[in-house]
Structures are given as structure tokens and as C-alpha cells.
Design a protein around this motif. Structure first.
Motif, mmCIF file in Angstrom:
data_model
loop_
_atom_site.group_PDB
_atom_site.id
_atom_site.type_symbol
_atom_site.label_atom_id
_atom_site.label_comp_id
_atom_site.label_asym_id
_atom_site.label_seq_id
_atom_site.Cartn_x
_atom_site.Cartn_y
_atom_site.Cartn_z
ATOM 1 N N ARG A 23 45.130 5.183 23.853
ATOM 2 C CA ARG A 23 44.296 4.883 25.013
ATOM 3 C C ARG A 23 45.124 4.680 26.278
ATOM 4 O O ARG A 23 44.650 4.123 27.253
ATOM 5 C CB ARG A 23 43.405 3.668 24.724
ATOM 6 N N ASN A 24 46.349 5.156 26.265
ATOM 7 C CA ASN A 24 47.189 5.185 27.453
ATOM 8 C C ASN A 24 47.279 6.632 27.919
ATOM 9 O O ASN A 24 47.955 7.459 27.311
ATOM 10 C CB ASN A 24 48.590 4.654 27.134
ATOM 11 N N PRO A 25 46.568 6.983 28.994
ATOM 12 C CA PRO A 25 46.530 8.393 29.430
ATOM 13 C C PRO A 25 47.892 8.959 29.805
ATOM 14 O O PRO A 25 48.040 10.186 29.899
ATOM 15 C CB PRO A 25 45.580 8.362 30.633
ATOM 16 N N ALA A 56 40.587 12.761 28.615
ATOM 17 C CA ALA A 56 39.857 11.878 29.521
ATOM 18 C C ALA A 56 38.420 11.668 29.071
ATOM 19 O O ALA A 56 37.893 10.548 29.128
ATOM 20 C CB ALA A 56 39.894 12.442 30.940
ATOM 21 N N ASP A 57 37.754 12.729 28.601
ATOM 22 C CA ASP A 57 36.374 12.560 28.184
ATOM 23 C C ASP A 57 36.273 11.726 26.915
ATOM 24 O O ASP A 57 35.347 10.927 26.749
ATOM 25 C CB ASP A 57 35.695 13.915 27.991
ATOM 26 N N LEU A 100 38.493 9.390 26.042
ATOM 27 C CA LEU A 100 38.797 8.023 26.475
ATOM 28 C C LEU A 100 37.552 7.352 27.033
ATOM 29 O O LEU A 100 37.302 6.166 26.772
ATOM 30 C CB LEU A 100 39.917 8.030 27.527
ATOM 31 N N SER A 101 36.781 8.098 27.790
ATOM 32 C CA SER A 101 35.552 7.552 28.362
ATOM 33 C C SER A 101 34.542 7.241 27.269
ATOM 34 O O SER A 101 33.893 6.185 27.289
ATOM 35 C CB SER A 101 34.961 8.566 29.350
ATOM 36 N N THR A 125 41.079 -0.721 34.651
ATOM 37 C CA THR A 125 40.122 0.367 34.884
ATOM 38 C C THR A 125 40.461 1.138 36.156
ATOM 39 O O THR A 125 39.781 2.108 36.487
ATOM 40 C CB THR A 125 38.686 -0.176 35.005
ATOM 41 N N GLY A 157 41.412 3.576 38.843
ATOM 42 C CA GLY A 157 41.637 5.013 38.893
ATOM 43 C C GLY A 157 40.968 5.809 37.788
ATOM 44 O O GLY A 157 41.006 7.032 37.795
ATOM 45 N N HIS A 158 40.349 5.128 36.831
ATOM 46 C CA HIS A 158 39.735 5.839 35.714
ATOM 47 C C HIS A 158 38.241 5.536 35.583
ATOM 48 O O HIS A 158 37.465 6.389 35.170
ATOM 49 C CB HIS A 158 40.443 5.486 34.402
ATOM 50 N N VAL A 197 41.686 1.515 30.146
ATOM 51 C CA VAL A 197 42.832 2.165 29.510
ATOM 52 C C VAL A 197 43.958 1.137 29.496
ATOM 53 O O VAL A 197 43.892 0.102 30.162
ATOM 54 C CB VAL A 197 43.273 3.435 30.266
#
Length: 240
Positions: A218-220, A228-229, A231-232, A203, A205-206, A210
Motif C-alpha cells: 500500500r505504498n505507491p 492506483a485503482d 489501492l483505492s 491521504t 495527493g491520493h 497509503v
């Protein structure tokens, strides 16, 4: 619970596929699980443990499944009306299994993993897998935790699994399959994991989980990753 409650959606927003057909009865077929878990057996040892003397029978069963015009679909409900859909894509020359996450308020479902010759994933960490397995929520294809665990296992990849993971998977294999040595098979499947292989989840930095999987949505860091939104949103829906 009436029969309509058990049926997955006739269509999944943003997903081009169909006809989606509720086939919960397949989950009671031991041969179904051998084909379903095939991609999790990446080593020769694991494959031999999985299929054993049932290799030909499992192959015939799976071929009949892929030859169907319908797309067998299974659903696992999550908290707050989220749903995981497992869709058998029975398209000639493009067969595979898709793992999608959806919520009624979303414009489209999110593809978490794909189990086929162009595999993508992992889409679930071990804690997320277990949370979906154990929530006991009605309205899906099954409330049985053993069936849910095996159903979602090909979408899982995690380089950190707890010590009791082998016991947990052994129980599910014993309950749902006829393999001769479920404990050894469970160890092999957790070592190999599915085609994308284990991934490291963090988690840092995010603020939400991820992973570092080369083929994971799910790997940015991947060019094809969810935004990003998104993924959240996915992480919130799958949170243990």
C-alpha cells in the motif's frame, strides 16, 4: 447462523493455496496466540513478556500447527461483502501467514501483508484495524472483538496510534492469553509492531490512505505496490 455461514471460502480467487480449512476453534487456545503474535515481539523484552514460562509449550503447539497438511483459515467480514482472510500457509520450508482482502465482484483477492521470513506489510492502519475488529458482522470465524484484534495485529503498522491503544490491546491480551503482564506486553507490542515496523499513513495527493512502508503493498512508491485503482478499492473496503 448455520455452520456453513461460518466457513471461509473453499478457495480464494487469485490465491494459490490449500486445502483451506476452517479452524475457528484455534482462536480459543491461549497457546495459539503466543505463536501468532510472535512476529509482533521484535524486542527481547517483548518476547519474554509474550512467552514467559510457556515458551516451550507454545513452540510445540505452533510446530504441530505448521506440520498439518491443511491450511487453517480465518475470516473477518467487512462492510458491503468484503472479507479479510487470514491463511496459515503450512508448506514445508515456506510456512507463513497471509492476510488477504476480497470481494465477490473482484477477479482476485489482494494480498495486504505476509508474516514470514520474507515479510511484507503493513497492510492495515490502526483505524482500519479497529474498524474490522469492532464491526460485529456475522459470517466470519468469530465476532469477538478481542480475538479479531489479535488475529489481525501482525498485519498492522502505524506510527500514530491513539492513547487508548494500549488499553485496548491489554483487554484483548487479558481475554485471550495467559500472559502475566498484559499491559506491559501491550505497550511493547505497539512500540515494536510487526516485522515491517510502523509506517506513516497519509491521504495527501491520493484521496485515500497509503503508507510509506518499505515492504508495503500500500505504498505507491514501491515497485510491487498495488495499482492506483486497487489501492483505492482496498482503502474503500477497509474504511473505518
Amino acid at each position: 447462523m448455520n455452520s456453513a455461514d461460518l466457513r471461509p471460502a473453499a478457495w480464494i480467487p487469485g490465491y494459490d493455496g490449500g486445502p483451506l480449512t476452517h479452524r475457528a476453534g484455534l482462536l480459543d487456545e491461549p497457546l495459539f496466540w503466543l505463536g501468532h503474535l510472535c512476529s509482533c515481539a521484535q524486542s527481547e523484552e517483548a518476547e519474554e513478556l509474550l512467552f514467559g514460562a510457556d515458551y516451550d509449550a507454545a513452540g510445540d503447539f505452533q510446530q504441530r500447527l505448521w506440520d498439518r497438511g491443511e491450511w487453517p483459515t480465518f475470516t473477518v467480514p467487512l462492510a458491503d461483502k468484503h472479507r479479510l482472510h487470514v491463511v496459515y500457509r503450512t508448506v514445508a520450508d515456506d510456512t507463513g501467514t497471509d492476510y488477504l482482502l476480497h470481494h465477490p465482484d473482484w477477479d482476485q483477492a489482494e494480498l495486504l501483508a505476509r508474516d514470514d521470513g520474507h515479510f511484507m506489510g503493513p497492510g492495515l492502519s490502526w483505524p482500519e484495524l479497529v474498524a474490522a475488529t469492532d464491526n460485529g458482522l456475522p459470517g466470519g470465524s468469530t465476532t469477538d472483538p478481542d480475538a479479531r484484534l489479535l488475529l489481525l495485529l501482525p498485519a498492522f503498522g502505524d506510527d500514530e496510534v491513539p492513547d487508548d491503544a494500549v488499553v485496548r490491546l491489554t483487554v484483548a491480551l487479558s481475554a485471550r492469553t495467559s500472559v502475566e503482564d498484559p499491559e506491559t506486553l501491550a505497550s511493547a507490542l505497539l512500540e515494536d509492531q510487526a516485522a515491517p515496523g510502523p509506517a506513516h499513513w497519509t491521504t495527501a495527493g491520493h484521496g485515500f490512505p497509503v503508507n510509506d512502508g518499505e515492504y508495503s503493498f500500500r505504498n505507491p512508491a514501491n515497485r510491487f505496490a498495488l495499482s492506483a485503482d486497487r489501492l483505492s478499492q482496498v482503502a474503500t473496503a477497509l474504511a473505518p
